[in-house]
Design a protein around this motif. Structure first.
Motif, PDB file in Angstrom:
ATOM      1  N   GLU A 306      44.830  38.448  53.897  1.00 59.23           N
ATOM      2  CA  GLU A 306      45.115  39.716  54.561  1.00 59.23           C
ATOM      3  C   GLU A 306      46.192  39.490  55.621  1.00 59.23           C
ATOM      4  O   GLU A 306      46.138  38.519  56.375  1.00 59.23           O
ATOM      5  N   PHE A 307      47.158  40.391  55.676  1.00 54.76           N
ATOM      6  CA  PHE A 307      48.234  40.272  56.656  1.00 54.76           C
ATOM      7  C   PHE A 307      48.359  41.572  57.446  1.00 54.76           C
ATOM      8  O   PHE A 307      47.955  42.638  56.973  1.00 54.76           O
ATOM      9  N   GLU A 308      48.930  41.438  58.612  1.00 55.79           N
ATOM     10  CA  GLU A 308      49.151  42.601  59.455  1.00 55.79           C
ATOM     11  C   GLU A 308      50.579  42.575  60.000  1.00 55.79           C
ATOM     12  O   GLU A 308      51.238  41.530  60.017  1.00 55.79           O
ATOM     13  N   LYS A 312      52.689  41.429  56.943  1.00 51.60           N
ATOM     14  CA  LYS A 312      52.305  42.291  55.830  1.00 51.60           C
ATOM     15  C   LYS A 312      53.530  42.974  55.232  1.00 51.60           C
ATOM     16  O   LYS A 312      53.650  43.087  54.002  1.00 51.60           O
ATOM     17  N   ASP A 316      54.470  42.142  51.391  1.00 56.30           N
ATOM     18  CA  ASP A 316      54.475  43.215  50.399  1.00 56.30           C
ATOM     19  C   ASP A 316      55.817  43.321  49.697  1.00 56.30           C
ATOM     20  O   ASP A 316      55.893  43.584  48.481  1.00 56.30           O
TER      21      ASP A 316
END
Length: 364
Positions: A306-308, A312, A316
């Motif tokens: 999971e990335f933020e 992210k 993506d």
């Protein structure tokens, strides 16, 4: 017991695993079957076509040709009554498993833990990367990796096993006289040194797409755990998962984004409680109750991360476009070049992406 007559039994028209087992109840030694006269056979089976097939004079010569091929190529024959036959294929519910298998290799098909890894022939980078990481997490365990030697996830799982020193067996949808796809010949050769090749089909079997679903039931039956790494709405991997559920095997699926074509099948399996959600090898050990080897450490590494924020955004973009330069990333998002460079370095250190010649970046 004479191998010639074991082969002949499986060459009888219309005789699959279930029928062959029924015949063996009357004739535990197939040689006795082929030495019987019509009267005795009809007393056992009635006036059915199978009696004519048994008495047909072409069956034994065909079996003899196959026997010559087996001996010439040092192939092992695993008959259902033998101790080296995969015993998982004899568990309740697997009555359709073949009574005879042709095997070339050195892996123990009856080892303590067997994991089958299957998936789309059109594997994505996400699927391949997750497959490699899963196999790597299983490296410290005495586990046999089984798959179907097909393009995509199958090939990736075999190669990952070899790279990490795990034995791996390919179950074929054809005879051992050829390798399909041909591009996997070198891979198959490596597998013979640490694993092997297994099939129910004799060498004269014509290559037919319809035989590969039949091959899938062997993959499902000989494993304790079946993992679907990628699958579209329909395909062989989903067939294998359905069969595995029917055999009461533990099924796992790697989740993906709802917009990803080759995660649609996996997401559906999880949604409909036909597969356990897979995030790491720890999930397999937890669900199965397997104990890790004493010297093994739980990796605690998820197959997807999971990335933020900036991570992210760039993750993506790389997932969507496969390969991008810094300038291309900059044109596709609102981040400054220094921030992009810093974020890419962070992702590299996390082993999420790597830099290629020409300042091109792609996911690992």
């Amino acid at each position: 017991m004479n191998h010639l007559y074991q082969i002949a039994l499986t060459m009888l028209p219309g005789v699959g695993g279930k029928t062959a087992r029924q015949i063996l109840e009357f004739y535990p030694d197939p040689e006795e079957l082929f030495r019987e006269n019509r009267k005795s056979l009809e007393a056992a089976f009635g006036k059915r076509p199978i009696v004519d097939h048994i008495l047909n004079k072409t069956t034994l010569p065909a079996a003899e040709n196959e026997m010559n091929f087996v001996e010439k190529n040092a192939i092992r024959m695993l008959f259902v009554n033998n101790s080296d036959y995969p015993q998982r294929l004899k568990r309740p519910g697997c009555e359709d498993a073949p009574v005879l298998l042709y095997y070339k290799g050195n892996a123990d098909l009856n080892c303590g833990k067997v994991v089958a890894i299957v998936g789309s022939r059109k594997a994505t980078d996400y699927g391949r990367s997750a497959t490699e990481k899963l196999v790597q997490e299983l490296t410290s365990e005495s586990i046999l990796i089984v798959s179907g030697l097909a393009y995509g996830i199958d090939g990736a799982s075999h190669q990952a096993a070899l790279n990490n020193g795990l034995p791996t067996v390919g179950v074929l949808g054809h005879g051992l006289n050829l390798i399909y796809p041909a591009s996997h010949r070198n891979l198959a050769k490596e597998m013979l040194a640490n694993g092997g090749l297994l099939t129910e089909f004799p060498s004269n079997t014509k290559l037919d797409p319809g035989l590969f679903p039949a091959r899938n039931r062997i993959i499902a039956a000989m494993a304790d755990v079946v993992v679907v790494m990628e699958a579209a709405k329909k395909g062989g991997a989903l067939i294998t998962a359905e069969i595995a559920n029917g055999y009461n095997r533990d099924v796992f699926a790697l989740p993906g984004r709802t917009t990803d074509t080759y995660s649609e099948g996996c997401n559906s399996l999880i949604k409909n409680n036909k597969a356990n959600l897979l995030t790491s090898a720890d999930d397999i050990f937890y669900i199965t109750g397997w104990k890790r080897n004493k010297n093994s450490k739980s990796v605690q590494q998820t197959l997807f991360q999971e990335f933020e924020g900036e991570e992210k955004t760039i993750y993506d973009l790389l997932l969507l476009h496969k390969e991008l330069t810094i300038d291309e990333i900059s044109s596709l998002c609102d981040l400054s070049l220094p921030k992009i460079a810093k974020t890419l370095l962070t992702l590299e250190l996390k082993n999420v992406c790597k830099r290629l010649p020409g300042k091109i970046y792609k996911l690992v």
